[in-house]
Design an enzyme around this catalytic site. Structure first.
Site, short mmCIF file in Angstrom:
data_model
loop_
_atom_site.label_atom_id
_atom_site.label_comp_id
_atom_site.label_asym_id
_atom_site.label_seq_id
_atom_site.Cartn_x
_atom_site.Cartn_y
_atom_site.Cartn_z
N LYS A 117 -74.05 -21.81 39.42
CA LYS A 117 -74.84 -20.80 38.70
C LYS A 117 -76.16 -20.71 39.64
O LYS A 117 -76.46 -19.32 39.50
CB LYS A 117 -75.02 -21.55 37.32
CG LYS A 117 -73.88 -21.25 36.59
CD LYS A 117 -74.20 -21.38 35.29
CE LYS A 117 -73.00 -21.15 34.16
NZ LYS A 117 -72.92 -21.47 32.78
N LYS A 199 -56.85 -18.19 36.58
CA LYS A 199 -57.02 -18.55 34.72
C LYS A 199 -57.38 -17.08 34.22
O LYS A 199 -58.01 -16.23 34.65
CB LYS A 199 -58.25 -19.46 34.97
CG LYS A 199 -58.16 -20.27 33.64
CD LYS A 199 -59.14 -21.54 33.69
CE LYS A 199 -60.16 -21.12 32.50
NZ LYS A 199 -61.27 -22.51 32.66
N LYS A 202 -62.17 -13.50 30.17
CA LYS A 202 -62.62 -12.24 29.50
C LYS A 202 -63.48 -11.49 30.55
O LYS A 202 -63.62 -10.20 30.25
CB LYS A 202 -63.15 -12.66 28.21
CG LYS A 202 -64.36 -13.85 28.52
CD LYS A 202 -64.83 -14.12 26.99
CE LYS A 202 -65.63 -15.55 27.12
NZ LYS A 202 -65.57 -16.31 25.85
#
Ligand code: TRP
Length: 335
Positions: A117, A199, A202
């Site tokens: 991140k 995978k 969203k």
């Protein structure tokens, strides 16, 4: 939550991001529901964790309510289990501070998610992002959880929670139960309908790739009808048939049927029939979730009351551990 038979304690949390996909549902949420029958479970919306990415305040509030509604809508019973919102229980942040002092900078720096991140969002590498696993350790250790259902991406965070607990116990005497990861009965990994080697996510730019658990039935049907398959035209689970394999996993999750059963059921039938049956099974599975969600989200008063009850129960348990930890580290207790 009485514990007369000493059932295992299970805890998990989910961040209040957008509406979960079928992947989140079969990978995590449905397992929570299955586990909630034979364990003493606590489930929370991790709104404090969400702050690390600076969400818009009104949006965070809305998403917290939505995620809380989803937990109730999938059938978690807020009377039998403790279903709450993390920030309603101040003990989480308090214990996190104590645990910070028992966490080494070096071990926290090794967290893969932090490293990833901070490379991805170089403009906002805040201390909260760095400290995220310690807050997660506090979530778990406060309730003396035995098992924590987590996905593969959170396994390292569970390991650091164990390491922190073990270190604290060694230095200050036994205080925390060491949690174990729990890989669920389903624990299925659902892949994208458009690229079945990736995978389901969203954040996929192709809206046909993922199914939200609140999608309308006709939308679900359309998405499955356009799912990527292969040219063999045989419903069987095999290497190189990622698209069909994925549909078989989804069908199996919905119906409980084995891959063999599914192969028999669709022997001699085409992919068109199969896709339609998978879509219908998903629609049937999600119908009560959607209905419940609509009921809960339009009744804010009931939601707030249920969340307050959950927080009260959680607080009682959390404070026991928090006071123990405060005492062990030498804080002067106020009672
Ligand atoms: N970090 C987890 C995630 O993003 C959410 C989480 C917060 C969690 N606290 C937790 C999961 C405690 C399990 C236990 O998925």
């Amino acid at each position: 939550m009485s514990n007369p038979e000493k059932k295992p304690i299970v805890l998990s949390c989910i961040q209040p991001t957008s509406i979960p996909t079928l992947g989140n549902y079969f990978g995590a949420l449905k397992n929570w529901k299955l586990m909630s029958k034979d364990n003493d479970c606590l489930f929370a919306v991790a709104d404090l964790h969400a702050l690390t990415v600076h969400p818009e305040p009104a949006k965070l509030r809305q998403q917290t309510l939505e995620m809380y509604s989803i937990l109730l809508s999938i059938g978690l019973d807020p009377v039998k289990n403790i279903v709450f919102i993390q920030s309603h229980v101040p003990a989480h942040a308090e214990l996190a501070w104590i645990l910070n002092c028992y966490t080494q900078f070096g071990e926290a720096s090794r967290m893969t998610q932090f490293k990833e991140k901070s490379i991805k969002h170089t403009d906002n590498v805040n201390v909260g992002l760095f400290d995220y696993p310690v807050l997660m350790a506090a979530d778990i250790l406060l309730y003396q959880a035995n098992f924590v259902p987590v996905g593969a991406d959170q396994k390292q965070h569970l390991e650091i929670a164990r390491d922190i607990a073990d270190r604290f116990n060694n230095i200050r005497g036994n205080t925390f139960t060491l949690p174990e990861p729990y890989i669920g009965k389903l624990g299925a990994k659902i892949m994208s309908l458009q690229d079945p080697t990736a995978k389901m996510s969203k954040s996929d730019t192709n809206p046909k790739a993922s199914v939200s658990i609140l999608d309308e039935p006709d939308v679900i049907m359309k998405k499955f009808k356009s799912a990527v398959t292969d040219s063999e035209a045989k419903v069987r689970y095999a290497e190189g048939k990622d698209g069909i394999n994925n549909l078989m996993v989804i069908y199996s999750c919905c119906t409980g049927k084995s891959f063999e059963d599914i192969e028999d059921e669709f022997y001699g039938k085409g992919y068109g029939d199969f896709k339609e049956c998978v879509a219908q099974a998903v629609i049937d599975e999600l119908k009560p979730v959607k209905e419940n969600f609509e009921k809960y989200i339009s009744d804010k008063e009931l939601l707030m009351k249920t969340a307050a009850d959950g927080a009260e129960k959680a607080l009682r348990l959390a404070n026991r551990t928090l006071y123990k930890a405060k005492k062990k580290v030498g804080l002067l207790l106020d009672r």
